[in-house]
Scaffold this motif. Structure first.
Motif, mmCIF file in Angstrom:
data_model
loop_
_atom_site.group_PDB
_atom_site.id
_atom_site.type_symbol
_atom_site.label_atom_id
_atom_site.label_comp_id
_atom_site.label_asym_id
_atom_site.label_seq_id
_atom_site.Cartn_x
_atom_site.Cartn_y
_atom_site.Cartn_z
ATOM 1 N N ASN A 64 5.866 -8.431 2.862
ATOM 2 C CA ASN A 64 5.015 -8.449 3.926
ATOM 3 C C ASN A 64 3.974 -7.228 3.880
ATOM 4 O O ASN A 64 3.030 -7.218 3.943
ATOM 5 C CB ASN A 64 5.895 -7.804 5.043
ATOM 6 C CG ASN A 64 6.826 -9.192 5.663
ATOM 7 O OD1 ASN A 64 6.556 -10.245 5.901
ATOM 8 N ND2 ASN A 64 8.071 -8.790 6.748
ATOM 9 N N LEU A 65 4.505 -6.671 3.480
ATOM 10 C CA LEU A 65 3.402 -5.107 2.615
ATOM 11 C C LEU A 65 2.012 -6.120 1.588
ATOM 12 O O LEU A 65 1.123 -5.603 1.968
ATOM 13 C CB LEU A 65 4.747 -4.332 1.754
ATOM 14 C CG LEU A 65 3.078 -3.414 1.985
ATOM 15 C CD1 LEU A 65 2.807 -2.387 2.885
ATOM 16 C CD2 LEU A 65 3.863 -2.382 0.737
ATOM 17 N N LEU A 66 2.569 -6.342 1.276
ATOM 18 C CA LEU A 66 1.719 -7.085 0.390
ATOM 19 C C LEU A 66 1.176 -8.204 0.235
ATOM 20 O O LEU A 66 -0.299 -8.568 0.805
ATOM 21 C CB LEU A 66 2.588 -8.259 -0.877
ATOM 22 C CG LEU A 66 3.501 -6.928 -2.493
ATOM 23 C CD1 LEU A 66 3.814 -7.727 -3.057
ATOM 24 C CD2 LEU A 66 2.666 -5.577 -2.637
ATOM 25 N N GLY A 85 3.947 1.826 4.183
ATOM 26 C CA GLY A 85 4.327 0.879 5.260
ATOM 27 C C GLY A 85 4.581 1.969 6.101
ATOM 28 O O GLY A 85 4.108 3.516 6.248
ATOM 29 N N ASP A 86 4.532 2.258 7.383
ATOM 30 C CA ASP A 86 4.298 2.859 8.603
ATOM 31 C C ASP A 86 5.587 4.109 8.756
ATOM 32 O O ASP A 86 5.633 5.001 9.353
ATOM 33 C CB ASP A 86 3.845 2.492 9.746
ATOM 34 C CG ASP A 86 4.814 1.646 10.445
ATOM 35 O OD1 ASP A 86 6.126 1.334 10.069
ATOM 36 O OD2 ASP A 86 4.901 1.093 11.581
ATOM 37 N N ASP A 87 6.424 3.905 7.809
ATOM 38 C CA ASP A 87 7.622 4.273 8.246
ATOM 39 C C ASP A 87 7.030 6.007 7.426
ATOM 40 O O ASP A 87 7.751 6.730 7.389
ATOM 41 C CB ASP A 87 9.065 4.354 7.224
ATOM 42 C CG ASP A 87 8.673 3.784 5.659
ATOM 43 O OD1 ASP A 87 7.414 2.991 5.509
ATOM 44 O OD2 ASP A 87 9.754 3.632 5.224
ATOM 45 N N TRP A 88 6.011 6.126 7.096
ATOM 46 C CA TRP A 88 5.581 7.183 5.787
ATOM 47 C C TRP A 88 4.507 8.277 6.628
ATOM 48 O O TRP A 88 3.797 8.920 6.728
ATOM 49 C CB TRP A 88 4.712 7.463 4.829
ATOM 50 C CG TRP A 88 5.900 6.375 3.543
ATOM 51 C CD1 TRP A 88 5.954 5.313 3.133
ATOM 52 C CD2 TRP A 88 7.212 7.178 3.444
ATOM 53 N NE1 TRP A 88 6.782 4.953 2.005
ATOM 54 C CE2 TRP A 88 7.572 6.530 2.410
ATOM 55 C CE3 TRP A 88 7.218 8.919 2.699
ATOM 56 C CZ2 TRP A 88 8.833 7.357 1.310
ATOM 57 C CZ3 TRP A 88 8.410 9.213 2.243
ATOM 58 C CH2 TRP A 88 8.703 8.397 2.066
ATOM 59 N N TYR A 89 4.372 7.262 7.927
ATOM 60 C CA TYR A 89 2.885 7.785 8.783
ATOM 61 C C TYR A 89 3.014 9.044 9.846
ATOM 62 O O TYR A 89 4.011 9.304 10.064
ATOM 63 C CB TYR A 89 2.681 6.580 10.226
ATOM 64 C CG TYR A 89 1.547 7.162 11.045
ATOM 65 C CD1 TYR A 89 0.280 7.350 10.203
ATOM 66 C CD2 TYR A 89 1.922 7.474 12.527
ATOM 67 C CE1 TYR A 89 -0.939 7.255 11.533
ATOM 68 C CE2 TYR A 89 0.307 8.205 13.122
ATOM 69 C CZ TYR A 89 -0.300 7.730 12.400
ATOM 70 O OH TYR A 89 -1.393 7.863 12.972
ATOM 71 N N PHE A 102 0.889 -0.108 7.522
ATOM 72 C CA PHE A 102 1.641 -1.627 8.186
ATOM 73 C C PHE A 102 2.833 -1.000 8.249
ATOM 74 O O PHE A 102 3.442 -0.349 8.013
ATOM 75 C CB PHE A 102 0.818 -2.766 6.366
ATOM 76 C CG PHE A 102 0.355 -3.106 6.171
ATOM 77 C CD1 PHE A 102 -0.413 -3.278 7.543
ATOM 78 C CD2 PHE A 102 -0.224 -2.721 4.700
ATOM 79 C CE1 PHE A 102 -1.862 -4.001 6.917
ATOM 80 C CE2 PHE A 102 -1.242 -3.457 4.569
ATOM 81 C CZ PHE A 102 -2.530 -3.891 5.220
ATOM 82 N N PRO A 103 3.431 -2.218 9.493
ATOM 83 C CA PRO A 103 4.679 -2.204 9.915
ATOM 84 C C PRO A 103 5.856 -1.832 8.918
ATOM 85 O O PRO A 103 5.520 -2.820 8.342
ATOM 86 C CB PRO A 103 4.667 -3.435 10.720
ATOM 87 C CG PRO A 103 3.523 -2.820 11.087
ATOM 88 C CD PRO A 103 2.045 -2.995 10.381
ATOM 89 N N TYR A 104 6.157 -1.028 9.185
ATOM 90 C CA TYR A 104 7.666 -1.228 7.963
ATOM 91 C C TYR A 104 8.618 -2.494 8.725
ATOM 92 O O TYR A 104 8.826 -2.667 9.961
ATOM 93 C CB TYR A 104 8.691 0.038 8.495
ATOM 94 C CG TYR A 104 10.252 0.415 7.693
ATOM 95 C CD1 TYR A 104 9.689 0.993 5.408
ATOM 96 C CD2 TYR A 104 10.934 -0.210 7.835
ATOM 97 C CE1 TYR A 104 10.972 0.065 5.060
ATOM 98 C CE2 TYR A 104 12.319 0.536 7.320
ATOM 99 C CZ TYR A 104 11.557 -0.091 5.767
ATOM 100 O OH TYR A 104 13.347 -0.194 5.232
#
Length: 137
Positions: free
Chosen positions: A19-21, A91-95, A117-119
């Motif tokens: 998904n991220l890629l 990933g947005d878990d780092w936002y 991007f959404p995790y």
């Protein structure tokens, strides 16, 4: 040409990685992916299940990846600058974390914008590994 960059361990490659890629490739003409070398994973206090030389081949085989390279350090700005990246994807878990606020400031100095991007909920290499350990007793 718009160049994007992202990096990760990519251990136990899963749909969250895809998904991220996929999302990253949709925003750039060329996607460069740094794959964390085993020594750096160990430095971070972890041990990969899949060795580096296999992980980088898995990433290279993904149709969204144009170039896969070794990630030898955690200097995101240097990697972005070296690869002429306009965007760095994560990933947005780092936002809004302190660590990524620092990365954003460093990346801005080399004209690279961070895109979150959404995790992918419900999957991670850590979760897969924990599940395998439980299944194998």
């Amino acid at each position: 040409m718009i160049i994007g960059y992202t990096s990760g361990v990519y251990d136990l490659f899963h749909v969250g990685h895809v998904n991220l890629l996929r999302n990253a490739k949709a925003m750039c003409d060329k996607l460069v992916v740094g794959v964390t070398v085993d020594e750096l994973v160990s430095y971070k206090g972890k041990q990969p299940v899949i060795p580096y030389h296999e992980r980088i081949e898995v990433v290279r085989s993904c149709k969204y990846v144009d170039v896969a390279i070794p990630q030898n350090n955690m200097d995101k700005a240097a990697s972005a600058q070296k690869n002429h990246a306009s965007y760095l994807f994560v990933g947005d878990d780092w936002y809004e974390t302190d660590k990524w606020k620092e990365h954003e400031a460093d990346l801005a100095k080399v004209d690279c914008k961070v895109i979150y991007f959404p995790y992918t909920k419900g999957t991670s290499s850590s979760l897969i590994n924990e599940t395998l350990i439980k299944l194998r007793g």
